[in-house]
Write an enzyme that holds these catalytic residues in place. Sequence first.
Site, PDB file in Angstrom:
ATOM      1  CD  GLU A 317      -2.959  -1.258   2.255  1.00  0.00           C
ATOM      2  OE1 GLU A 317      -2.743  -0.632   3.300  1.00  0.00           O
ATOM      3  OE2 GLU A 317      -3.999  -1.919   2.047  1.00  0.00           O
ATOM      4  CG  ASP A 396      -7.554  -5.574   5.111  1.00  0.00           C
ATOM      5  OD1 ASP A 396      -7.052  -5.706   6.236  1.00  0.00           O
ATOM      6  OD2 ASP A 396      -7.591  -4.499   4.492  1.00  0.00           O
ATOM      7  CD  GLU A 424      -9.735  -1.138   8.267  1.00  0.00           C
ATOM      8  OE1 GLU A 424      -8.762  -1.621   8.875  1.00  0.00           O
ATOM      9  OE2 GLU A 424      -9.675  -0.733   7.086  1.00  0.00           O
TER      10      GLU A 424
HETATM   11  O1  GCW Z   1      -7.066  -2.904   6.574  1.00  0.00           O
HETATM   12  C1  GCW Z   1      -6.167  -2.079   5.935  1.00  0.00           C
HETATM   13  C2  GCW Z   1      -6.479  -0.700   6.397  1.00  0.00           C
HETATM   14  C3  GCW Z   1      -5.324   0.253   6.283  1.00  0.00           C
HETATM   15  C4  GCW Z   1      -4.124  -0.373   6.980  1.00  0.00           C
HETATM   16  C5  GCW Z   1      -3.806  -1.688   6.297  1.00  0.00           C
HETATM   17  C6  GCW Z   1      -2.653  -2.433   6.970  1.00  0.00           C
HETATM   18  C7  GCW Z   1      -2.361   0.671   8.204  1.00  0.00           C
HETATM   19  O2  GCW Z   1      -7.611  -0.233   5.691  1.00  0.00           O
HETATM   20  O3  GCW Z   1      -5.712   1.453   6.883  1.00  0.00           O
HETATM   21  O4  GCW Z   1      -3.010   0.474   6.989  1.00  0.00           O
HETATM   22  O5  GCW Z   1      -4.916  -2.538   6.357  1.00  0.00           O
HETATM   23  O6  GCW Z   1      -2.938  -3.392   7.650  1.00  0.00           O
HETATM   24  O7  GCW Z   1      -1.513  -2.077   6.788  1.00  0.00           O
END
Ligand code: GCW
Length: 712
Positions: A317, A396, A424
Amino acid sequence: MNAEESVDLEQLMFVDEPMDGDGPRVHPAWLPPEAFRSLGARRVLVHGEGLLVDTVLDEVSRACARYGGLVWHSPSWDVDVDLVFALRDAAELPNPAVEAARAAGEAGLVELADGETLGDEGFVLARAGDVTVVLADAPAGLLYGLFHVVRLCAAAFDPARPPEWHRPALRRRMLNHWDNVAVHPVMGQVERGYAGGSIFWRDGRSRGDLDRVREYARLLASCGVNAISVNNVNVARTEALLLTERLGDVAEIADVLRRYGIRVHLSVSFAAPVVLGGLSTADPLDENVRVWWAATTRRVYERIPDFGGYLVKADSEGQPGPFTYGRDHADGANLLAEALAPHGGVVHWRAFVYNHHQDWRDRSTDRARAAYDHFAPLDGRFRTNVVVQVKFGPVDFQTREPISPVLAAMPATRLAVELQVTQEYTGQQRHVCHLGPWWSEVLSFAPWGPGGRTIADVVTGEAAAGGGMVAVANVGDDPFWTGHPLAQANLYTFGRLAWDPRRDPTTILDEWITLTFPPSATADAELVRRTLHEIMDDSWRTYERYTAPLGVGFMVNPGDHYGPGVDGYEYTRWGTYHFADRDGVGVDRTRASGTGFTGQYPPYWAQVYESPESCPDELLLFFHHVPYGHVLHSGSTVIQHIYDTHFAGVEEVTAMRRRWQRLNGMIDPSVYERVAERLEEQVRCATEWRDQINTYFFRKSGVPDERGRDIY
Ligand code: GCW
């Protein structure tokens, strides 16, 4: 010995208690003073020396000051006591009752430990005569023993209580804070934080006032957490400086946490040699880069001798990583591990690596495959002070996902499982979603087939050398710590499961209820307990019912990830698709006709997941694209299941709201009000989920609800 000779209680008390002071009231979470009543009314001797022994003494003194007990610190008083905390190697005392209790502890240890030692954090609790004793080899053991006595309340003094010994299954029990030092333009002060600002940082600086951090450390120690990383894994410019120029801020936090047996870790940028060191490269095989990391790390240890180590999100990311230099993640992790090794530090290297610039038209790329494809081939190449930190699921932190196959694919690597306490994808601390049962399912999953080793076994490792458990934290500067007061239970449960991943989550929740709502301070303790269990025990499944169905995942609003957005991610670059069309829904991840992800599992599950006939219902759409008329094991069709669970989910949330009303006037009004207000939002949001999901699938499929309920 009389009361005047006992330790000066005033001196031992915290200068100002944020709970009672004039400042904004902060909820005591699961350590309200009342929880210490039983301990605080006793005569207590603390025997031994060390920083954490002083902490035990502080705690006991505060409790005794409040509830009329007495406290003594060794070495040599001959006093009548009810409770002794002693280091095993502390000198003998001229007190027959105390020595008898110590002997009982020793005998208990011989009997129970079966040749094993207590280690740095274990303790034994035993009774002799009228005395309860807690013995430990190291001060941290006494601290954990103290909180065990608090949990036991009067039961710790039951004459018939048999000896018991405790030792954490996992060495490292860690929370990752995704806290930014500087406010991020999109993510704010805390990335995915739902409880206000950061308790460490504000507007680009350290908050300075560490009272809150001290209270936090206390809460964490009481449930067993012993490590924290204090900044976001997405490391921006200001945060990168914590490693060098701003190390002093980290050292101050470390000083506070140390008193509760918690080590500080830091998220670092893989590009630090370039960004901070002015080098032209961060290539892990470059000699200058290695020298830079070694020198920088040495300086960290000069300042923070018990520094835990680094946490790294690389090539993920947008974060920099070894791929830039044509190196792999073993090269990257080993570089930092080498710098940390002389000081006893560890690198937590995240396996969350995937292509976030995918083309939704391309059906051959599967985000679920990515971690395994990158990491499994590297097994055996990581240094022993590298822990590869693996998100529990392949995508995720969804409400439901299969367990990541990476956890079964790297026998020669130390693996940690990463959970998400911050909610989240599970209601953002506006919804009650108690995650203990889900985490327990994750930990008890047997990747090699039923009866075989479990995820708990993997992260424990041989001789406790596994990578441990890690979770993304959920606290902020909110007066209730976690936004939703009931979300405190998720934090508590994480700590207790990390201490013993095989514990029953309902028992842990019960423990949390007793501590947070002490029966002695409640008019009808049984009603409170029953109501909380009714609301919380099954709340994760309730959440699952009214959100994305059958393991398909996502369907949240893009960006903030709150509320329904069925097609929100369907045509984006993020790799999280459901492929619903007029005939069916789900992702084909089979070897036969899909992305081949099922093949990443050991044979038992590779086979179970491969066929829609054997795939568990709750994961069906994660692994298969099926017609709406497909009949589940439950006997229902997929489409009818979607309708039924969404109607049921909302009914359950409405029942939660009704049940909560019973507690009006029975518990702290501020807790009552905050939860009541959030339950309103949960009902609203769950209704929105129900109606959008049901309507979406009705419009796609044209199949009516067989019970004729309202679909729009
Ligand atoms: O779930 C996603 C999140 C991001 C996060 C990423 C991660 C810190 O939306 O905000 O970044 O995972 O785990 O690195």
